[in-house]
Design a protein around this motif. Structure first.
Motif, PDB file in Angstrom:
ATOM      1  N   ARG A 224      17.311  20.272  54.252  1.00  0.00           N
ATOM      2  CA  ARG A 224      16.823  21.610  53.431  1.00  0.00           C
ATOM      3  C   ARG A 224      17.773  22.432  52.862  1.00  0.00           C
ATOM      4  NH1 ARG A 224      13.928  21.716  58.631  1.00  0.00           N
ATOM      5  NH2 ARG A 224      11.452  21.215  57.972  1.00  0.00           N
TER       6      ARG A 224
ATOM      7  N   CYS B 178       9.730  14.790  58.280  1.00  0.00           N
ATOM      8  CA  CYS B 178       9.455  15.152  56.802  1.00  0.00           C
ATOM      9  C   CYS B 178       8.049  14.510  56.425  1.00  0.00           C
ATOM     10  CB  CYS B 178      10.678  14.398  55.830  1.00  0.00           C
ATOM     11  SG  CYS B 178      10.434  14.359  54.120  1.00  0.00           S
TER      12      CYS B 178
ATOM     13  N   GLY C 211      17.068  20.267  45.057  1.00  0.00           N
ATOM     14  CA  GLY C 211      16.671  20.707  46.678  1.00  0.00           C
ATOM     15  C   GLY C 211      16.759  19.250  47.366  1.00  0.00           C
TER      16      GLY C 211
ATOM     17  N   THR D 257      25.758  17.050  50.835  1.00  0.00           N
ATOM     18  CA  THR D 257      24.951  17.667  51.865  1.00  0.00           C
ATOM     19  C   THR D 257      25.916  17.599  53.109  1.00  0.00           C
ATOM     20  OG1 THR D 257      23.742  15.763  52.580  1.00  0.00           O
ATOM     21  CG2 THR D 257      22.719  16.885  50.927  1.00  0.00           C
TER      22      THR D 257
ATOM     23  N   CYS E  37      20.000  23.462  49.013  1.00  0.00           N
ATOM     24  CA  CYS E  37      19.910  23.521  47.667  1.00  0.00           C
ATOM     25  C   CYS E  37      21.102  23.627  46.725  1.00  0.00           C
ATOM     26  CB  CYS E  37      19.027  24.785  47.249  1.00  0.00           C
ATOM     27  SG  CYS E  37      17.262  24.764  47.320  1.00  0.00           S
TER      28      CYS E  37
ATOM     29  N   VAL F 250      15.852  17.870  50.520  1.00  0.00           N
ATOM     30  CA  VAL F 250      14.797  17.958  51.689  1.00  0.00           C
ATOM     31  C   VAL F 250      14.962  17.239  52.918  1.00  0.00           C
ATOM     32  CG1 VAL F 250      12.609  18.652  52.711  1.00  0.00           C
ATOM     33  CG2 VAL F 250      13.199  19.296  50.167  1.00  0.00           C
ATOM     34  N   CYS F 251      14.508  15.916  52.751  1.00  0.00           N
ATOM     35  CA  CYS F 251      14.848  15.048  53.875  1.00  0.00           C
ATOM     36  C   CYS F 251      14.815  13.534  53.541  1.00  0.00           C
ATOM     37  CB  CYS F 251      13.498  15.382  54.863  1.00  0.00           C
ATOM     38  SG  CYS F 251      12.027  15.027  54.132  1.00  0.00           S
TER      39      CYS F 251
ATOM     40  N   VAL G   1      16.836  15.633  58.121  1.00  0.00           N
ATOM     41  CA  VAL G   1      16.262  16.765  57.316  1.00  0.00           C
ATOM     42  C   VAL G   1      17.615  17.661  57.089  1.00  0.00           C
ATOM     43  CG1 VAL G   1      14.978  18.922  57.557  1.00  0.00           C
ATOM     44  CG2 VAL G   1      14.247  16.739  58.729  1.00  0.00           C
TER      45      VAL G   1
END
Length: 79
Positions: free
Chosen positions: A75, A1, A32, A63, A77, A34-35, A73
């Motif tokens: 990624r 990341c 979002g 997530t 949304c 991301v990581c 990670v």
């Protein structure tokens, strides 16, 4: 990341943010994920099963779990 140096301060997220006024006016919030980097070791093997839980306006989103990883990670949304 990787995070660009000029965005480091933007990437530091508060644990709780008030979004009620935005949603009350018909706004939409998109988040979002991301990581993460350098998470603490959570098991005796020195790894972690990482995930993020978001809660806004009474709704919870989660997530996917990234198993055995201290630098996961996602990624993903959420709206």
């Amino acid at each position: 990341c990787r995070v660009a140096p000029e965005r480091v301060n933007q990437m530091q997220v508060q644990r709780q943010v008030t979004i009620g006024p935005v949603l009350a006016k018909g706004g939409t919030l998109t988040v979002g994920v991301v990581c993460a980097k350098d998470l603490p070791k959570m098991d005796r093997f020195g790894k972690a099963d990482a995930y993020v839980v978001l809660e806004a306006d009474g709704q919870k989103k989660k997530t996917q779990v990234v198993k055995r990883n201290l630098n996961p990670v996602w990624r993903e949304c959420f709206t």
